[in-house]
Write an enzyme that holds these catalytic residues in place. Sequence first.
Site, PDB file in Angstrom:
ATOM      1  CD  GLU A  77      -2.540  -7.399   3.328  1.00  0.00           C
ATOM      2  OE1 GLU A  77      -2.898  -8.455   3.959  1.00  0.00           O
ATOM      3  OE2 GLU A  77      -1.377  -6.862   3.201  1.00  0.00           O
ATOM      4  CD  GLU A 102       1.425  -5.396  -4.791  1.00  0.00           C
ATOM      5  OE1 GLU A 102       2.003  -4.558  -5.805  1.00  0.00           O
ATOM      6  OE2 GLU A 102       1.067  -4.986  -3.593  1.00  0.00           O
ATOM      7  CG  ASP A 129      -6.771  -0.153  -9.076  1.00  0.00           C
ATOM      8  OD1 ASP A 129      -7.164  -0.211  -7.885  1.00  0.00           O
ATOM      9  OD2 ASP A 129      -7.035   0.857  -9.737  1.00  0.00           O
ATOM     10  CG  ASP A 151       2.724   2.930  -3.073  1.00  0.00           C
ATOM     11  OD1 ASP A 151       3.885   2.221  -2.818  1.00  0.00           O
ATOM     12  OD2 ASP A 151       2.236   2.509  -4.241  1.00  0.00           O
ATOM     13  CE  LYS A 155       8.608  15.318  -5.418  1.00  0.00           C
ATOM     14  NZ  LYS A 155       8.789  14.856  -6.694  1.00  0.00           N
ATOM     15  CG  ASP A 187       6.627   3.484   7.260  1.00  0.00           C
ATOM     16  OD1 ASP A 187       6.334   2.562   6.735  1.00  0.00           O
ATOM     17  OD2 ASP A 187       7.615   4.058   6.412  1.00  0.00           O
ATOM     18  CB  THR A 225       3.628  -5.483   5.983  1.00  0.00           C
ATOM     19  OG1 THR A 225       4.382  -4.219   6.257  1.00  0.00           O
ATOM     20  CG2 THR A 225       2.214  -5.722   6.604  1.00  0.00           C
ATOM     21  NE  ARG A 226       9.094  -8.665   1.686  1.00  0.00           N
ATOM     22  CZ  ARG A 226       9.800  -9.426   1.235  1.00  0.00           C
ATOM     23  NH1 ARG A 226      11.018  -9.337   0.949  1.00  0.00           N
ATOM     24  NH2 ARG A 226       9.468 -10.949   1.539  1.00  0.00           N
ATOM     25  CE1 TYR A 227       7.519  -2.340   0.346  1.00  0.00           C
ATOM     26  CE2 TYR A 227       7.882  -0.023   1.185  1.00  0.00           C
ATOM     27  CZ  TYR A 227       7.769  -0.816  -0.061  1.00  0.00           C
ATOM     28  OH  TYR A 227       8.440  -0.701  -1.251  1.00  0.00           O
TER      29      TYR A 227
HETATM   30  C1  LIG Z   1       4.783   0.453  -0.057  1.00  0.00           C
HETATM   31  S1  LIG Z   1       4.157  -0.881  -0.583  1.00  0.00           S
HETATM   32  C2  LIG Z   1       3.601  -1.701   0.838  1.00  0.00           C
HETATM   33  C3  LIG Z   1       3.495  -3.332   0.465  1.00  0.00           C
HETATM   34  C4  LIG Z   1       3.060  -4.198   1.776  1.00  0.00           C
HETATM   35  N1  LIG Z   1       1.761  -3.583   2.274  1.00  0.00           N
HETATM   36  C5  LIG Z   1       4.004  -3.985   2.986  1.00  0.00           C
HETATM   37  O1  LIG Z   1       3.399  -3.341   3.936  1.00  0.00           O
HETATM   38  O2  LIG Z   1       4.919  -4.499   2.990  1.00  0.00           O
HETATM   39  C6  LIG Z   1       2.577  -0.586  -1.470  1.00  0.00           C
HETATM   40  C7  LIG Z   1       2.073  -1.695  -2.215  1.00  0.00           C
HETATM   41  O3  LIG Z   1       0.711  -0.919  -2.779  1.00  0.00           O
HETATM   42  C8  LIG Z   1       0.613  -1.693  -4.032  1.00  0.00           C
HETATM   43  N2  LIG Z   1      -0.286  -0.859  -4.896  1.00  0.00           N
HETATM   44  C9  LIG Z   1      -0.220   0.520  -5.105  1.00  0.00           C
HETATM   45  N3  LIG Z   1      -1.510   0.808  -5.690  1.00  0.00           N
HETATM   46  C10 LIG Z   1      -2.355  -0.219  -5.401  1.00  0.00           C
HETATM   47  C11 LIG Z   1      -3.723  -0.539  -5.896  1.00  0.00           C
HETATM   48  N4  LIG Z   1      -4.372   0.436  -6.617  1.00  0.00           N
HETATM   49  N5  LIG Z   1      -4.509  -1.623  -5.803  1.00  0.00           N
HETATM   50  C12 LIG Z   1      -3.695  -2.626  -5.292  1.00  0.00           C
HETATM   51  N6  LIG Z   1      -2.285  -2.466  -4.652  1.00  0.00           N
HETATM   52  C13 LIG Z   1      -1.530  -1.431  -5.006  1.00  0.00           C
HETATM   53  C14 LIG Z   1       1.991  -1.544  -4.735  1.00  0.00           C
HETATM   54  O4  LIG Z   1       1.990  -2.324  -5.689  1.00  0.00           O
HETATM   55  C15 LIG Z   1       2.905  -1.756  -3.477  1.00  0.00           C
HETATM   56  O5  LIG Z   1       3.309  -3.210  -3.638  1.00  0.00           O
END
Ligand SMILES: C[S@@+](CC[C@H](N)C(=O)[O-])C[C@H]1O[C@@H](n2cnc3c(N)ncnc32)[C@H](O)[C@@H]1O
Length: 246
Positions: A77, A102, A129, A151, A155, A187, A225-227
């Site tokens: 994941e 994460e 990463d 994320d 933009k 979403d 998931t939380r989001y």
């Molecule tokens: C909008 S959050 C969504 C978190 C979770 N997946 C959820 O649906 O609740 C996006 C997550 O991706 C992580 N993230 C961003 N770039 C990443 C990368 N290159 N490798 C691993 N995680 C990353 C961020 O730290 C963040 O916690």
Amino acid sequence: MTDEQTRDETAGAGRRPSDPTTLKRLYGRQKGFKLRDRQQRLLDELLPRVAVPLPPSGRALDPAALFGAPTADLWLEIGFGKGEHMATLAARHPDIGFIGCEPFLTGVVGALGHIEDQRLGNIRLHMGDALAVLAALPDASLGRVFLLHPDPWPKARHAKRRFVNPGPLDLIAAKLRPGGEFRVATDHPTYMAWTVMQMDHRRDFDWLAEQPDDWRVRPDDWPATRYGQWAESEGRPIWYFRYRRA
Ligand SMILES: C[S@@+](CC[C@H](N)C(=O)[O-])C[C@H]1O[C@@H](n2cnc3c(N)ncnc32)[C@H](O)[C@@H]1O
């Protein structure tokens, strides 16, 4: 380093697009709030026991050596947030090994809490990463890859930061075995359209949707998931993409 600063400075010029060292996908906040005692203990004691030992550059990670017992498959994941989706699946599938990636400290602590509370022996974590782990894994070693509510970088000038882009997708395609599954949820309407556009012309993935509900309704085997829960509670639509590695 400031919150907004790029954290992975490994991008290089003149390399092939799928070379992971040319990919930058780590942007934004890494640290959260001050840690409580239990959280600090989880980081000090549990994280070293479950951390993915990344090999030196150029060497492959041995998935079989990650877990105490043989596993039926390996699922990964990307950006697990606080880890609820991964923990739910890991409890449902104790025979499958999970790697969660994460960079956000508070998220890693959340996942460690799930691992401890539910005594999950089949999760390994990388605080950083996801591209580094993907690059280190042998080709065709993964049965599933999850990218849930990434994320959105809405933009247009930030579109290259989105995880769904040719470089990361090439890497995911290489590490999934044929028949393996890549699951993406979003979403965000821009990210939904972007995902359709990016995936549409790829010959290495088949979109598994046959009717609208297949991507508008969360499948039973897909924990929220939380989001996702935030979006649901606000009545916003979520799109669920399932792609099979051709
Ligand atoms: C909008 S959050 C969504 C978190 C979770 N997946 C959820 O649906 O609740 C996006 C997550 O991706 C992580 N993230 C961003 N770039 C990443 C990368 N290159 N490798 C691993 N995680 C990353 C961020 O730290 C963040 O916690």
